[in-house]
Design an enzyme around this catalytic site. Structure first.
Site, PDB file in Angstrom:
ATOM      1  N   CYS A 147      -1.799   1.681   8.046  1.00 30.48           N
ATOM      2  CA  CYS A 147      -0.915   0.692   7.447  1.00 30.48           C
ATOM      3  C   CYS A 147      -1.468  -0.727   7.505  1.00 30.48           C
ATOM      4  O   CYS A 147      -1.797  -1.233   8.565  1.00 30.48           O
ATOM      5  CB  CYS A 147       0.400   0.799   8.205  1.00 30.48           C
TER       6      CYS A 147
ATOM      7  N   GLU B 262       0.812  -1.216   0.000  1.00 36.41           N
ATOM      8  CA  GLU B 262       0.000   0.000   0.000  1.00 36.41           C
ATOM      9  C   GLU B 262       0.850   1.273   0.000  1.00 36.41           C
ATOM     10  O   GLU B 262       2.000   1.258   0.440  1.00 36.41           O
ATOM     11  CB  GLU B 262      -0.842   0.040   1.280  1.00 36.41           C
TER      12      GLU B 262
HETATM   13  S1  SF4 Z   1       3.961  -0.973  12.927  1.00 28.93           S
HETATM   14 FE1  SF4 Z   1       5.308  -2.724  13.468  1.00 28.93          FE
HETATM   15  S2  SF4 Z   1       4.401  -4.536  12.463  1.00 28.93           S
HETATM   16 FE2  SF4 Z   1       3.475  -2.681  11.535  1.00 28.93          FE
HETATM   17  S3  SF4 Z   1       4.704  -2.303   9.697  1.00 28.93           S
HETATM   18 FE3  SF4 Z   1       5.574  -1.042  11.366  1.00 28.93          FE
HETATM   19  S4  SF4 Z   1       7.192  -2.330  12.288  1.00 28.93           S
HETATM   20 FE4  SF4 Z   1       5.909  -3.681  11.047  1.00 28.93          FE
END
Ligand code: SF4
Length: 364
Positions: free
Chosen positions: A346, A105
């Site tokens: 995300c 994404e």
């Molecule tokens: S928040 Fe943590 S699990 Fe999510 S993409 Fe970033 S490093 Fe990876």
């Protein structure tokens, strides 16, 4: 894809958009272009995109039709846009698919109605498994190649009404576990005659890969880092961010201190706020103790957990936390997490696409 010799030996040719500026111009010179012509081709490719190469571009018209045909025959890495969703607040989320496999994404974010920030992914999935993140629940598939990061920005830039002036590596994946490709992409973004994004407008967010932070600091890049902390209490952080087991808080804070000392910048500490978990007096005291000798700025980010298990604080709880944070005497900001109705956090779109449940989602 980092070794031109290996590429030749293997009989494959790296896509043009995987090449550094120096490699790109060398490839042009190999087919007989002058250095000046090579620069013009680079500029035309990144300004207009390869499909338009030479079409009505006077500067590239200086390159002969035979050379243009040779350049058009060179490989160019292409991504497919599987999904594109616009939120009421102007955030646009893209779901890309790569011929190398997997979906990832990127998000286009409007800034003051004048320009865009593009938030891109650096990996397909992520191995770090932060409990508040949908990407972490997908697990790790692979690192993205440099061209796959370049294309996220280029494709979005080509569709944007406003100029793209900022890039943030805060999408899917841990950028510092794909260090070489991420730095190559970031350097390419800054290239004059290309996308021309200022190095100070490029931010790389890490969940705490301490050796890579030290390496980055030693190498002296012009980009900015942000550090995802979410708790300064080691046991609590370990439960939220398993990366703590691999690179414990002490080691991470030492690397952050080195970064702040060397760059002269305040270290930006990202803190995902979770009701009843990390916004109490003990959390403030741990932050105060941990950063008493390090200049920092705190960025508070609401947790987004589609399962509802982890909740962001309400306005009153957040105000109480912010009031307590004044004891740190550091700037405290709140990062706006827009596009909630399109799952702009995300990992949400990719998780849904893979048939998984978008349980969480937070920027690093
Ligand atoms: S928040 Fe943590 S699990 Fe999510 S993409 Fe970033 S490093 Fe990876």
């Amino acid at each position: 894809m980092t070794d031109t010799a290996a590429e030749g030996a293997a009989g494959t040719e790296r896509p043009l958009n995987d090449l550094s500026f120096g490699e790109f111009t060398a490839r042009m010179e190999n087919i007989g272009l002058s250095g000046l012509q090579a620069r013009k081709v680079f500029s035309a490719v990144y300004r207009k995109g390869r499909p338009d190469l030479g079409q009505g571009t006077a500067r590239v018209d200086e390159v002969s039709p035979r050379h243009l045909d040779l350049i058009r025959a060179m490989p160019w890495g292409k991504l497919s846009v599987l999904d594109r969703r616009q939120a009421a607040d102007g955030f646009v989320k893209y779901l890309f698919q790569s011929p190398l496999g997997g979906c990832f994404e990127a998000v286009r974010i409007p800034l003051f109605g004048r320009k865009h920030v593009v938030c891109i992914s650096s990996q397909v999935g992520c191995a770090l498994g932060c409990v508040f993140c949908s990407t972490g629940r997908l697990g790790f598939s692979r690192n993205l190649e440099t061209w796959e990061m370049v294309e996220q920005v280029r494709v979005i830039r080509d569709e944007a009404e406003l100029p793209v002036r900022h890039v943030v590596f805060m999408g899917m994946g841990e950028p510092f576990l794909n260090y070489d490709n991420v730095i190559r992409a970031a350097v390419l973004f800054t290239q004059s005659g290309g996308l021309q994004i200022s190095g100070r407008n490029i931010t790389i967010s890490t969940a705490g890969v301490a050796p890579a932070i030290r390496r980055y600091t030693e190498e002296g890049h012009p980009f900015r880092l942000t550090f995802s902390l979410t708790s300064a209490i080691p046991e609590k952080r370990r439960a939220l961010m398993p990366v703590e087991k691999r690179w414990p808080l002490d080691e991470l804070v030492d690397a952050i201190a080195g970064y702040a000392r060397t760059t002269g910048d305040r270290a930006v500490i990202a803190y995902v706020v979770i009701r009843g978990v990390n916004i109490g007096a003990e959390d403030v005291e741990a932050l105060r103790q941990t950063f008493r000798n390090i200049p920092i700025k705190l960025d508070l980010i609401d947790v987004h957990d589609a399962s509802g298990r982890l909740q962001p604080p309400d306005a009153e709880e957040l105000k109480r936390f912010r009031d307590m944070l004044q004891v740190l005497r550091v700037p405290v900001g709140r990062r706006y997490s827009g596009g909630s109705e399109i799952g702009a956090s995300c990992g949400n779109l990719a998780a849904t696409r893979q048939g998984g449940v978008a349980l969480n989602g937070a920027e690093q």
